[in-house]
Structures are given as C-alpha cells and as structure tokens.
Design a protein around this motif. Structure first.
Motif, PDB file in Angstrom:
ATOM      1  N   LEU A 179       0.819  -1.212   0.000  1.00  0.00           N
ATOM      2  CA  LEU A 179       0.000   0.000   0.000  1.00  0.00           C
ATOM      3  C   LEU A 179       0.852   1.261   0.000  1.00  0.00           C
ATOM      4  O   LEU A 179       0.472   2.291  -0.547  1.00  0.00           O
ATOM      5  N   THR A 245       3.845   1.254  -6.342  1.00  0.00           N
ATOM      6  CA  THR A 245       3.491   1.493  -4.944  1.00  0.00           C
ATOM      7  C   THR A 245       3.752   2.950  -4.561  1.00  0.00           C
ATOM      8  O   THR A 245       4.852   3.457  -4.794  1.00  0.00           O
ATOM      9  N   PRO A 250      -0.737   5.939   1.249  1.00  0.00           N
ATOM     10  CA  PRO A 250      -1.368   4.814   0.543  1.00  0.00           C
ATOM     11  C   PRO A 250      -2.403   5.268  -0.485  1.00  0.00           C
ATOM     12  O   PRO A 250      -3.098   6.256  -0.275  1.00  0.00           O
ATOM     13  N   ILE A 251      -2.464   4.558  -1.579  1.00  0.00           N
ATOM     14  CA  ILE A 251      -3.465   4.714  -2.646  1.00  0.00           C
ATOM     15  C   ILE A 251      -3.289   6.027  -3.410  1.00  0.00           C
ATOM     16  O   ILE A 251      -3.071   6.024  -4.625  1.00  0.00           O
TER      17      ILE A 251
END
Length: 257
Positions: A179, A245, A250-251
C-alpha cells in the motif's frame, strides 16, 4: 514553566545518550532515544503541571504506548548492531577536527530540538483546563489508532520478512508494504496528526499544527524516506516496486522515484 522544565530535562536526556553512544562508538543509538524521549516529555509535563484530565490521560497513554513500543523495537534491532550507514556517512563528512562536538550538535542537539517542537502538542495540553472531548478530538483518537496499526504491523511484517533467510537481498512488497513503501513511517506521521487533534481545544491553539507538519516534512522529504530510498534507487526490482506502490501516502500517494 512546563516548556522550560521539559527543555532542561531533554538536554540532560540527550547528553546522557551522547555519552552512551560515544562509549559504544555508535551514534546511531540516538534512534533508540527518539521514541523514549516523547515518553520523557509526557511524564515530565504531568509531574510539573500536576494535572491529569481525560484529554491529557489519553495523550499520555498514547504517547507512552507509542514511545515505549518504538524504544524496545529499536533496542532489539540496534543496540548491538553496527552503526547505521546514515551515521557512518555523517562521520565521513565531519572529519577529525572537533569531531565529538560536531556529533553532539548535528545529531543529539538537533534531534532534541526537533523532539521539543514535535512535543508542543503534548506539553500544551497540560496547560489547558478542559472537561470532556470535542468531536475532532474523538476523530484524533481514531486517526492515532490507524497510524499506530500501520506503524506496528509494518514493523512486524518487515521484522518477520528479514528473519527468513530466503528473503536475503529481496524487497518486502506485500502486506502493508504493497500500500505504501514506508507503512511504518506513514503510521508514525498519522499518529502525530492524531495527537495534534486530541490536544486541540479551539482555534486559539491551532498553531500546534506545527508539530505534525514538522514530522511529516522530516519523514517525507528529509531524514527517512529519501535516505532509505537512496540506498535502493539503482536496483531494478526497486524501480518496479516504486512504479506500482505510492512512496508515502497509501493509494493516493505519488508513485515512482
């Protein structure tokens, strides 16, 4: 009163760690002092103020759990290990003239000042007279718990990965590490946003936002993520991992080198 007391205690604290690190010839041990230093700030603030309310109880509990966990994690990893390559490189740049003074100022005094700035939310909360919690403080509790999960689980996954001899020379790219490339440091940053919100009693002390901003800038742009990634940036497997990544968040975070 609290601020001056904490400043004096932190000076004595980092002088002690400087002596320990000099005796062991390993200035990387200052990393061990980092987490425990916040615990020292929290308990010093309590002793000086004598005030323990719901808000300060939560902050003291969270800081103590976070700091002691990080302290023990780094003791196990660093106490008898060779000096971290970051500090080895610093030694090369310092030369031999006034070597110990440069080490004290550039490593221990600097970390003490940064720790003091990041602890402003902790210290200030012990100067406030409040009852109960506002909605944003409850949000801060939830944010801290999320951050602590990322930091603890991220460290745990990396520790287990390194214990497997078959993984030597490989990169950890699954679990929370799928993540974000730095889930443990992302978690640390999020924890301090949580502490800031819990310490916030109104717009009048919104200046405390300097604490989480400082740690986020340090982790993302200065001391951790850039130095760690510098070590791997020429590896093809890391380039592939980085392309898929996010670097930190994250994301939604930026991917690539």
């Amino acid at each position: 009163m609290i601020y001056w007391s904490v400043a004096f205690v932190l000076l004595a604290y980092f002088v002690t760690w400087f002596i320990i690190s000099t005796v062991k010839n390993n200035y990387g041990l200052v990393d061990i002092a980092w987490g425990l230093g916040f615990v020292v700030v929290g308990w010093t603030s309590l002793i000086v103020s004598g005030q323990l309310r719901l808000q300060t109880t939560i902050i003291l509990l969270f800081v103590s759990v976070w700091g002691l966990r990080l302290f023990w994690h780094l003791v196990k990893r660093n106490w008898n290990s060779p000096e971290d390559y970051r500090y080895v490189n610093m030694r090369k740049n310092w030369g031999t003239t006034l070597f110990h003074l440069k080490a004290f100022v550039n490593v221990f005094v600097l970390q003490g000042v940064l720790l003091f700035i990041m602890s402003l939310s902790i210290m200030h909360s012990f100067t406030q007279v409040t009852t109960g919690l506002q909605w944003w403080q409850l949000l801060g509790v939830m944010i801290w718990l999320i951050g602590f999960y990322f930091e603890v689980v991220g460290d745990r996954q990396l520790e287990q990965f390194k214990k497997n001899k078959q993984n030597k020379g490989k990169l950890l790219t699954d679990g929370l590490w799928s993540l974000t490339r730095h889930p443990n440091y992302f978690g640390e940053a999020i924890c301090w946003w949580g502490i800031f919100l819990i310490s916030l009693t109104g717009l009048g002390n919104s200046w405390l936002i300097i604490s989480p901003i400082v740690i986020n800038l340090l982790l993302v742009f200065v001391s951790v993520a850039p130095l760690l990634e510098e070590k791997y940036k020429e590896r093809e497997d890391f380039k592939v991992y980085a392309s898929k990544t996010p670097k930190f968040f994250p994301i939604i975070g930026k991917k690539g080198l």
